[in-house]
Design a protein around this motif. Structure first.
Motif, PDB file in Angstrom:
ATOM      1  N   GLN A  23      12.969  59.961  16.301  1.00 34.94           N
ATOM      2  CA  GLN A  23      12.352  58.650  16.110  1.00 34.94           C
ATOM      3  C   GLN A  23      12.790  57.679  17.197  1.00 34.94           C
ATOM      4  OE1 GLN A  23      12.990  56.988  12.208  1.00 34.94           O
ATOM      5  NE2 GLN A  23      12.445  58.912  11.209  1.00 34.94           N
ATOM      6  N   GLU A  24      14.073  57.671  17.503  1.00 39.57           N
ATOM      7  CA  GLU A  24      14.613  56.723  18.473  1.00 39.57           C
ATOM      8  C   GLU A  24      14.185  57.055  19.901  1.00 39.57           C
ATOM      9  OE1 GLU A  24      18.759  57.068  17.703  1.00 39.57           O
ATOM     10  OE2 GLU A  24      18.657  55.893  15.844  1.00 39.57           O
ATOM     11  N   LYS A  25      14.225  58.344  20.269  1.00 33.33           N
ATOM     12  CA  LYS A  25      13.966  58.725  21.655  1.00 33.33           C
ATOM     13  C   LYS A  25      12.491  58.937  21.963  1.00 33.33           C
ATOM     14  CE  LYS A  25      18.378  60.791  22.767  1.00 33.33           C
ATOM     15  NZ  LYS A  25      19.057  61.921  23.374  1.00 33.33           N
ATOM     16  N   SER A  26      11.764  59.607  21.076  1.00 34.58           N
ATOM     17  CA  SER A  26      10.418  60.063  21.410  1.00 34.58           C
ATOM     18  C   SER A  26       9.319  59.493  20.523  1.00 34.58           C
ATOM     19  CB  SER A  26      10.357  61.587  21.324  1.00 34.58           C
ATOM     20  OG  SER A  26      11.361  62.172  22.100  1.00 34.58           O
ATOM     21  N   ASN A  27       9.668  58.619  19.572  1.00 36.14           N
ATOM     22  CA  ASN A  27       8.693  58.037  18.651  1.00 36.14           C
ATOM     23  C   ASN A  27       7.976  59.138  17.856  1.00 36.14           C
ATOM     24  OD1 ASN A  27       7.851  55.618  17.598  1.00 36.14           O
ATOM     25  ND2 ASN A  27       6.045  55.494  18.865  1.00 36.14           N
ATOM     26  N   GLN A  28       8.769  60.137  17.388  1.00 36.88           N
ATOM     27  CA  GLN A  28       8.243  61.245  16.608  1.00 36.88           C
ATOM     28  C   GLN A  28       8.832  61.208  15.204  1.00 36.88           C
ATOM     29  OE1 GLN A  28       9.413  64.590  19.032  1.00 36.88           O
ATOM     30  NE2 GLN A  28       7.436  64.620  20.080  1.00 36.88           N
ATOM     31  N   TYR A  29       8.033  61.628  14.230  1.00 37.58           N
ATOM     32  CA  TYR A  29       8.453  61.603  12.833  1.00 37.58           C
ATOM     33  C   TYR A  29       8.237  62.980  12.218  1.00 37.58           C
ATOM     34  CZ  TYR A  29       8.438  56.593  13.528  1.00 37.58           C
ATOM     35  OH  TYR A  29       8.701  55.337  14.003  1.00 37.58           O
ATOM     36  N   LEU A  30       9.140  63.362  11.292  1.00 36.02           N
ATOM     37  CA  LEU A  30       9.078  64.677  10.654  1.00 36.02           C
ATOM     38  C   LEU A  30       8.553  64.532   9.225  1.00 36.02           C
ATOM     39  CD1 LEU A  30      12.565  66.139  11.662  1.00 36.02           C
ATOM     40  CD2 LEU A  30      10.384  66.444  12.813  1.00 36.02           C
ATOM     41  N   LYS A  53      -1.593  54.998  15.086  1.00 35.92           N
ATOM     42  CA  LYS A  53      -2.388  55.909  15.918  1.00 35.92           C
ATOM     43  C   LYS A  53      -1.524  57.121  16.235  1.00 35.92           C
ATOM     44  CE  LYS A  53      -5.691  57.028  18.928  1.00 35.92           C
ATOM     45  NZ  LYS A  53      -5.921  58.411  18.646  1.00 35.92           N
ATOM     46  N   VAL A  54      -1.977  58.306  15.833  1.00 37.97           N
ATOM     47  CA  VAL A  54      -1.247  59.550  16.071  1.00 37.97           C
ATOM     48  C   VAL A  54      -1.734  60.154  17.376  1.00 37.97           C
ATOM     49  CG1 VAL A  54      -0.813  61.877  15.208  1.00 37.97           C
ATOM     50  CG2 VAL A  54      -0.875  59.955  13.622  1.00 37.97           C
ATOM     51  N   GLU A  55      -0.792  60.479  18.260  1.00 38.97           N
ATOM     52  CA  GLU A  55      -1.139  61.083  19.541  1.00 38.97           C
ATOM     53  C   GLU A  55      -1.090  62.602  19.492  1.00 38.97           C
ATOM     54  OE1 GLU A  55       1.463  59.356  22.437  1.00 38.97           O
ATOM     55  OE2 GLU A  55       0.189  57.592  22.668  1.00 38.97           O
ATOM     56  N   ALA A  87       1.759  56.621  18.677  1.00 40.32           N
ATOM     57  CA  ALA A  87       1.496  55.888  19.916  1.00 40.32           C
ATOM     58  C   ALA A  87       2.651  54.949  20.245  1.00 40.32           C
ATOM     59  CB  ALA A  87       0.202  55.099  19.788  1.00 40.32           C
ATOM     60  N   LYS A  88       2.853  54.728  21.532  1.00 35.81           N
ATOM     61  CA  LYS A  88       3.940  53.876  22.006  1.00 35.81           C
ATOM     62  C   LYS A  88       3.779  52.464  21.449  1.00 35.81           C
ATOM     63  CE  LYS A  88       6.469  53.647  26.332  1.00 35.81           C
ATOM     64  NZ  LYS A  88       7.306  54.803  26.133  1.00 35.81           N
ATOM     65  N   ASP A  93       7.462  52.835   8.927  1.00 31.89           N
ATOM     66  CA  ASP A  93       8.574  52.339   8.120  1.00 31.89           C
ATOM     67  C   ASP A  93       8.472  52.958   6.736  1.00 31.89           C
ATOM     68  OD1 ASP A  93      10.729  50.957   7.180  1.00 31.89           O
ATOM     69  OD2 ASP A  93       9.734  49.004   7.071  1.00 31.89           O
ATOM     70  N   PHE A  94       9.341  53.935   6.466  1.00 37.47           N
ATOM     71  CA  PHE A  94       9.291  54.645   5.198  1.00 37.47           C
ATOM     72  C   PHE A  94       9.717  53.756   4.036  1.00 37.47           C
ATOM     73  CE2 PHE A  94       9.998  58.220   8.212  1.00 37.47           C
ATOM     74  CZ  PHE A  94       8.766  58.820   8.028  1.00 37.47           C
ATOM     75  N   ALA A  95      10.582  52.759   4.277  1.00 34.72           N
ATOM     76  CA  ALA A  95      11.058  51.888   3.213  1.00 34.72           C
ATOM     77  C   ALA A  95       9.929  51.029   2.650  1.00 34.72           C
ATOM     78  CB  ALA A  95      12.187  51.001   3.730  1.00 34.72           C
ATOM     79  N   GLN A  96       9.009  50.586   3.502  1.00 34.89           N
ATOM     80  CA  GLN A  96       7.896  49.771   3.037  1.00 34.89           C
ATOM     81  C   GLN A  96       6.901  50.582   2.236  1.00 34.89           C
ATOM     82  OE1 GLN A  96       5.988  47.911   6.357  1.00 34.89           O
ATOM     83  NE2 GLN A  96       6.654  45.877   5.739  1.00 34.89           N
ATOM     84  N   GLN A  97       6.734  51.861   2.587  1.00 35.63           N
ATOM     85  CA  GLN A  97       5.740  52.706   1.943  1.00 35.63           C
ATOM     86  C   GLN A  97       6.135  53.056   0.515  1.00 35.63           C
ATOM     87  OE1 GLN A  97       3.032  53.013   3.544  1.00 35.63           O
ATOM     88  NE2 GLN A  97       1.970  54.285   2.091  1.00 35.63           N
ATOM     89  N   ALA A  98       7.428  53.112   0.222  1.00 30.15           N
ATOM     90  CA  ALA A  98       7.898  53.522  -1.098  1.00 30.15           C
ATOM     91  C   ALA A  98       7.709  52.476  -2.107  1.00 30.15           C
ATOM     92  CB  ALA A  98       9.386  53.835  -1.066  1.00 30.15           C
TER      93      ALA A  98
END
Length: 98
Positions: A23-30, A53-55, A87-88, A93-98
């Motif tokens: 998340q910090e380095k590449s803006n990727q989420y698992l 926007k998903v790249e 996208a860059k 934010d997972f906390a807001q979604q819950a």
């Protein structure tokens, strides 16, 4: 897609040390995705749920492990991991979604 369909595709977010680093380095989420979900299904579900926007989406099927249960044991089921690149400038934010 309905809300029920979206949650059928994305089972849960994976919050791990490796995931936090991505998340910090590449803006990727698992995410853990359902076994029958395609990359397009995962992309559409993430874009609809989190308004980003998903790249790119990369998926992999991980084999279940053997686990002991008392004297016997059994196999855990296989599962699918999805690595979603956002996208860059955008973030989830997972906390807001819950």
């Amino acid at each position: 897609m309905s809300e029920k369909d979206l949650h059928a595709v994305l089972v849960r977010p994976l919050l791990t040390e490796r995931g936090t680093r991505l998340q910090e380095k590449s803006n990727q989420y698992l995410f853990q995705a359902s076994l029958g979900a395609s990359k397009t299904d995962v992309k559409n579900a993430v874009e609809a749920m989190f308004k980003v926007k998903v790249e790119q989406v990369r998926t992999m099927v991980l084999p279940g492990k053997f686990r002991r249960y008392g004297r016997g044991g059994g196999m855990k089921s296989d599962w699918k991991k999805a690595i979603v690149t956002v996208a860059k400038g955008q973030k989830i934010d997972f906390a807001q979604q819950a």
